[in-house]
Design a protein around this motif. Structure first.
Motif, PDB file in Angstrom:
ATOM      1  N   GLY A   4     -14.669  -7.336   0.047  1.00  0.00           N
ATOM      2  CA  GLY A   4     -13.442  -7.345   0.576  1.00  0.00           C
ATOM      3  C   GLY A   4     -12.280  -8.339   0.130  1.00  0.00           C
ATOM      4  N   ASN A   5     -12.590  -8.558  -1.408  1.00  0.00           N
ATOM      5  CA  ASN A   5     -11.816  -9.363  -1.822  1.00  0.00           C
ATOM      6  C   ASN A   5     -11.087  -8.421  -3.124  1.00  0.00           C
ATOM      7  N   ALA A   6      -9.984  -8.931  -3.783  1.00  0.00           N
ATOM      8  CA  ALA A   6      -9.406  -8.369  -5.104  1.00  0.00           C
ATOM      9  C   ALA A   6      -8.501  -9.362  -5.723  1.00  0.00           C
ATOM     10  N   ILE A   7      -8.606  -9.057  -6.936  1.00  0.00           N
ATOM     11  CA  ILE A   7      -7.488  -9.850  -7.891  1.00  0.00           C
ATOM     12  C   ILE A   7      -6.394  -9.067  -8.099  1.00  0.00           C
ATOM     13  N   THR A   8      -5.156  -9.837  -7.866  1.00  0.00           N
ATOM     14  CA  THR A   8      -4.006  -9.142  -8.056  1.00  0.00           C
ATOM     15  C   THR A   8      -3.220  -9.767  -8.958  1.00  0.00           C
ATOM     16  N   VAL A   9      -2.433  -9.010  -9.996  1.00  0.00           N
ATOM     17  CA  VAL A   9      -1.466  -9.903 -11.042  1.00  0.00           C
ATOM     18  C   VAL A   9      -0.230  -9.437 -10.655  1.00  0.00           C
ATOM     19  N   SER A  10       0.892 -10.043 -11.085  1.00  0.00           N
ATOM     20  CA  SER A  10       2.430  -9.685 -10.900  1.00  0.00           C
ATOM     21  C   SER A  10       2.613  -8.693 -11.706  1.00  0.00           C
ATOM     22  N   ALA A  65      -0.583  -6.154   0.766  1.00  0.00           N
ATOM     23  CA  ALA A  65       0.685  -6.643   0.759  1.00  0.00           C
ATOM     24  C   ALA A  65       1.500  -6.673  -0.373  1.00  0.00           C
ATOM     25  N   ALA A  66       0.846  -7.035  -1.527  1.00  0.00           N
ATOM     26  CA  ALA A  66       1.568  -7.034  -2.867  1.00  0.00           C
ATOM     27  C   ALA A  66       1.956  -5.652  -3.417  1.00  0.00           C
ATOM     28  N   VAL A  67       1.225  -4.687  -2.919  1.00  0.00           N
ATOM     29  CA  VAL A  67       1.277  -3.337  -3.318  1.00  0.00           C
ATOM     30  C   VAL A  67       2.476  -2.636  -2.416  1.00  0.00           C
ATOM     31  N   LYS A  68       2.506  -3.291  -1.232  1.00  0.00           N
ATOM     32  CA  LYS A  68       3.659  -2.669  -0.143  1.00  0.00           C
ATOM     33  C   LYS A  68       4.947  -3.220  -0.681  1.00  0.00           C
ATOM     34  N   LYS A  69       4.848  -4.556  -0.970  1.00  0.00           N
ATOM     35  CA  LYS A  69       6.142  -5.059  -1.303  1.00  0.00           C
ATOM     36  C   LYS A  69       6.662  -4.865  -2.841  1.00  0.00           C
ATOM     37  N   LYS A  70       5.744  -4.163  -3.424  1.00  0.00           N
ATOM     38  CA  LYS A  70       6.056  -3.763  -5.133  1.00  0.00           C
ATOM     39  C   LYS A  70       6.096  -4.986  -5.833  1.00  0.00           C
ATOM     40  N   ILE A  71       5.499  -5.896  -5.667  1.00  0.00           N
ATOM     41  CA  ILE A  71       5.630  -7.401  -6.371  1.00  0.00           C
ATOM     42  C   ILE A  71       4.258  -7.486  -7.259  1.00  0.00           C
ATOM     43  N   VAL A 113       0.020  -5.749  -8.689  1.00  0.00           N
ATOM     44  CA  VAL A 113      -0.844  -4.747  -8.875  1.00  0.00           C
ATOM     45  C   VAL A 113      -2.146  -5.317  -8.960  1.00  0.00           C
ATOM     46  N   PRO A 114      -2.980  -4.994  -7.685  1.00  0.00           N
ATOM     47  CA  PRO A 114      -4.662  -5.220  -7.712  1.00  0.00           C
ATOM     48  C   PRO A 114      -5.191  -4.635  -9.097  1.00  0.00           C
ATOM     49  N   VAL A 115      -5.833  -5.413  -9.766  1.00  0.00           N
ATOM     50  CA  VAL A 115      -6.479  -5.124 -10.968  1.00  0.00           C
ATOM     51  C   VAL A 115      -7.849  -4.698 -10.718  1.00  0.00           C
ATOM     52  N   ILE A 116      -8.779  -5.378  -9.825  1.00  0.00           N
ATOM     53  CA  ILE A 116     -10.117  -5.285  -9.725  1.00  0.00           C
ATOM     54  C   ILE A 116     -10.633  -6.036  -8.449  1.00  0.00           C
ATOM     55  N   ALA A 144      -4.830  -1.075   6.796  1.00  0.00           N
ATOM     56  CA  ALA A 144      -5.575   0.236   6.744  1.00  0.00           C
ATOM     57  C   ALA A 144      -5.684   0.683   5.157  1.00  0.00           C
ATOM     58  N   ALA A 145      -4.812   0.245   4.300  1.00  0.00           N
ATOM     59  CA  ALA A 145      -4.889   0.527   3.001  1.00  0.00           C
ATOM     60  C   ALA A 145      -6.123   0.022   2.164  1.00  0.00           C
ATOM     61  N   SER A 146      -6.843  -0.887   2.567  1.00  0.00           N
ATOM     62  CA  SER A 146      -8.303  -1.252   2.252  1.00  0.00           C
ATOM     63  C   SER A 146      -9.322  -0.987   3.207  1.00  0.00           C
ATOM     64  N   MET A 147      -9.137  -0.683   4.302  1.00  0.00           N
ATOM     65  CA  MET A 147     -10.157  -0.807   5.433  1.00  0.00           C
ATOM     66  C   MET A 147     -10.489   0.578   5.753  1.00  0.00           C
ATOM     67  N   THR A 148     -10.123   1.513   5.500  1.00  0.00           N
ATOM     68  CA  THR A 148     -10.378   2.778   5.794  1.00  0.00           C
ATOM     69  C   THR A 148     -11.057   3.858   4.892  1.00  0.00           C
ATOM     70  N   GLY A 149     -11.667   3.224   4.025  1.00  0.00           N
ATOM     71  CA  GLY A 149     -12.537   3.999   2.898  1.00  0.00           C
ATOM     72  C   GLY A 149     -11.751   4.318   1.693  1.00  0.00           C
ATOM     73  N   LYS A 150     -10.708   3.743   1.657  1.00  0.00           N
ATOM     74  CA  LYS A 150     -10.023   3.829   0.205  1.00  0.00           C
ATOM     75  C   LYS A 150      -9.522   2.450  -0.080  1.00  0.00           C
ATOM     76  N   PHE A 151      -9.117   2.354  -1.273  1.00  0.00           N
ATOM     77  CA  PHE A 151      -8.316   0.881  -2.034  1.00  0.00           C
ATOM     78  C   PHE A 151      -6.999   1.115  -2.578  1.00  0.00           C
ATOM     79  N   THR A 152      -5.873   0.860  -2.075  1.00  0.00           N
ATOM     80  CA  THR A 152      -4.915   1.143  -2.924  1.00  0.00           C
ATOM     81  C   THR A 152      -4.614   0.207  -3.904  1.00  0.00           C
ATOM     82  N   PHE A 153      -4.543   0.506  -5.324  1.00  0.00           N
ATOM     83  CA  PHE A 153      -4.385  -0.346  -6.359  1.00  0.00           C
ATOM     84  C   PHE A 153      -2.638  -0.329  -6.792  1.00  0.00           C
ATOM     85  N   ALA A 154      -2.031   0.755  -6.603  1.00  0.00           N
ATOM     86  CA  ALA A 154      -0.608   1.082  -6.830  1.00  0.00           C
ATOM     87  C   ALA A 154      -0.237   2.030  -6.041  1.00  0.00           C
ATOM     88  N   PRO A 155       1.220   2.124  -5.610  1.00  0.00           N
ATOM     89  CA  PRO A 155       1.776   3.328  -5.020  1.00  0.00           C
ATOM     90  C   PRO A 155       1.192   4.472  -5.935  1.00  0.00           C
TER      91      PRO A 155
END
Length: 442
Positions: free
Chosen positions: A112-118, A224-230, A232-235, A306-317
């Motif tokens: 349920g967690n991830a690491i995001t970078v700018s 939220a970082a992906v949605k705001k385009k600020i 990228v989750p890396v792992i 939904a971007a992480s809770m419905t069977g997929k994980f979005t790393f970037a648009p």
């Protein structure tokens, strides 16, 4: 997510009828705390689908400002229980956290967690990362890509899975994340990366402001970082440590002793909610997203949740990858509080100096058993089996320890029955006999 049968679950709140006899619980009116994260879902579902009510409970769910406020609320008795970081009651049992006897009779979820970078950091490393056959960056991404970059990372609490996952990932990539000592509660002694505390909902805005360069947090704050385009989750944490333990349902030992029937009612309601969340390959997840999006719960955009809770994980648009096990609430015995999970957290507390001196393997076992209470979980789960609500196969037959676990990003195997042997395997981290001083490790 495996398919599981539901019996008598999933009613609307209006239709639910209390099945517990009047007076069957010692404390029918309860206040439970949570942080605005996707993995508080079992509490929201137990409330919204009427599972608390079925058990004769009138529950108020109250969001908390941060993990310390939540911890203080449980320890001080203003909250009867809470969605808690697994490390919070464990640290208390180890004598390095809250001055209260806390227990965890139920694990709320796995992963349920991830690491995001700018975006700035991502731009600096993306070109040199290995690519897969589809031309996209191959996963998992090693923290070695960040070597030599003086970065600042946020995480949610010193005893959080997020802190240990971030540190594990950095160390696996050859980066020293720093040690704790009594005069350095930030854990920066000897650090090649600076790690500090930021409340989960504030992570995106803190990243956007440039105060931090990345963060380790639960959902929906990576999406939220992906949605705001600020950023990228890396792992994801599942790529660092598959099926790692995450949040627990915690309370004081005193509350559990005074209110045993109430605790069983709470656990039955939460187990029913966990089953509902994982039922039939996740058929209820879309409804869960709508519930969590309500302002009184997570209060985030449904699309982001939904971007992480419905069977997929979005790393970037445009880069959403299959991640069927990113949030596991019921399958894989997710609710059972394994001693080995608690021991893993204790090994990481020792590895980074929060536990300042060596401990015996027996100490690790005893400390785990002081906080994780599978007997309480089993009593509730077996009563649901007897009622035909959950299948018998959903209740593990175990001594409380998982078999040795592999799949870690650094290739190290973890055996919860041999914590000191496990710690000896790491290149970065305290070894037997070592302590941390202001000048470094000795």
């Amino acid at each position: 997510m495996a398919s599981v049968a539901l019996a008598g679950c999933g009613k609307s709140n209006d239709a639910a009828k209390p099945v517990a006899a009047a007076g069957a619980v010692e404390k029918p009116t309860l206040k439970l705390g949570f942080i605005k994260l996707t993995d508080m879902a079992p509490l929201a579902i137990a409330k919204e689908k009427g599972f608390f009510q079925e058990e004769g409970l009138n529950v108020t769910l109250e969001p908390q400002a941060n993990w310390k406020v939540l911890l203080d609320g449980v320890a001080g008795g203003t909250l009867d229980g809470a969605h808690m970081l697994a490390g919070q009651p464990i640290a208390a049992a180890a004598g390095i956290g809250a001055k209260a006897k806390l227990i965890a009779p139920l694990s709320l979820d796995l992963n349920g967690n991830a690491i995001t970078v700018s975006n700035k950091v991502w731009t600096a490393i993306a070109a040199k990362l290995p690519k897969g056959p589809d031309g996209k960056v191959a996963h998992p991404i090693s923290a070695a890509a960040l070597k030599g970059m003086p970065l600042k990372f946020g995480m949610v609490f010193p005893f959080s899975p997020h802190n240990y996952e971030l540190r594990y990932w950095l160390a696996a990539g050859g980066i020293q994340p720093g040690f704790y000592l009594p005069g350095d509660l930030a854990g920066t002694t000897g650090a090649q990366m600076q790690i500090s505390v930021t409340p989960p909902p504030q992570m995106p805005s803190t990243l956007e402001a440039g105060t931090i360069d990345g963060y380790s947090v639960g959902e929906p704050w990576n999406q939220a970082a992906v949605k705001k385009k600020i950023g990228v989750p890396v792992i994801t944490d599942a790529e660092i440590f598959p099926d790692n333990p995450e949040k627990v349902f915690g309370m004081t030992e005193d509350f559990a002793k005074k209110n045993p029937k109430t605790v069983q009612a709470l656990l039955r309601a939460l187990i029913k909610a966990q089953q509902w969340l994982d039922a039939e390959g996740g058929k209820n997840r879309a409804e869960a997203v709508k519930i969590l999006a309500k302002s009184q719960y997570v209060g985030a955009d449904p699309e982001v949740i939904a971007a992480s809770m419905t069977g997929k994980f979005t790393f970037a648009p445009g880069d959403a990858r299959e991640a069927p096990g990113f949030n596991i609430f019921f399958d894989k015995f997710a609710g059972y509080p394994y001693y080995s999970d608690a021991v893993w957290f204790l090994t990481q507390m020792r590895r980074w100096g929060q536990i300042p001196t060596d401990k015996t393997d027996q100490w690790y076992a005893d400390t785990a058993k002081a906080v994780y209470k599978p007997d309480l979980y089993l009593a509730a789960a077996k009563s649901l089996v007897d009622q035909g609500v959950i299948p018998a196969a959903a209740v593990p037959e175990t001594d409380g320890y998982k078999a040795p676990q592999g799949g870690f990003i650094d290739g190290v195997t973890y055996d919860g029955k041999q914590p000191n042997a496990y710690l000896a395997k790491f290149t970065i981290g305290l070894k037997a006999g070592q302590t941390v001083t202001p000048a470094g490790v000795k």
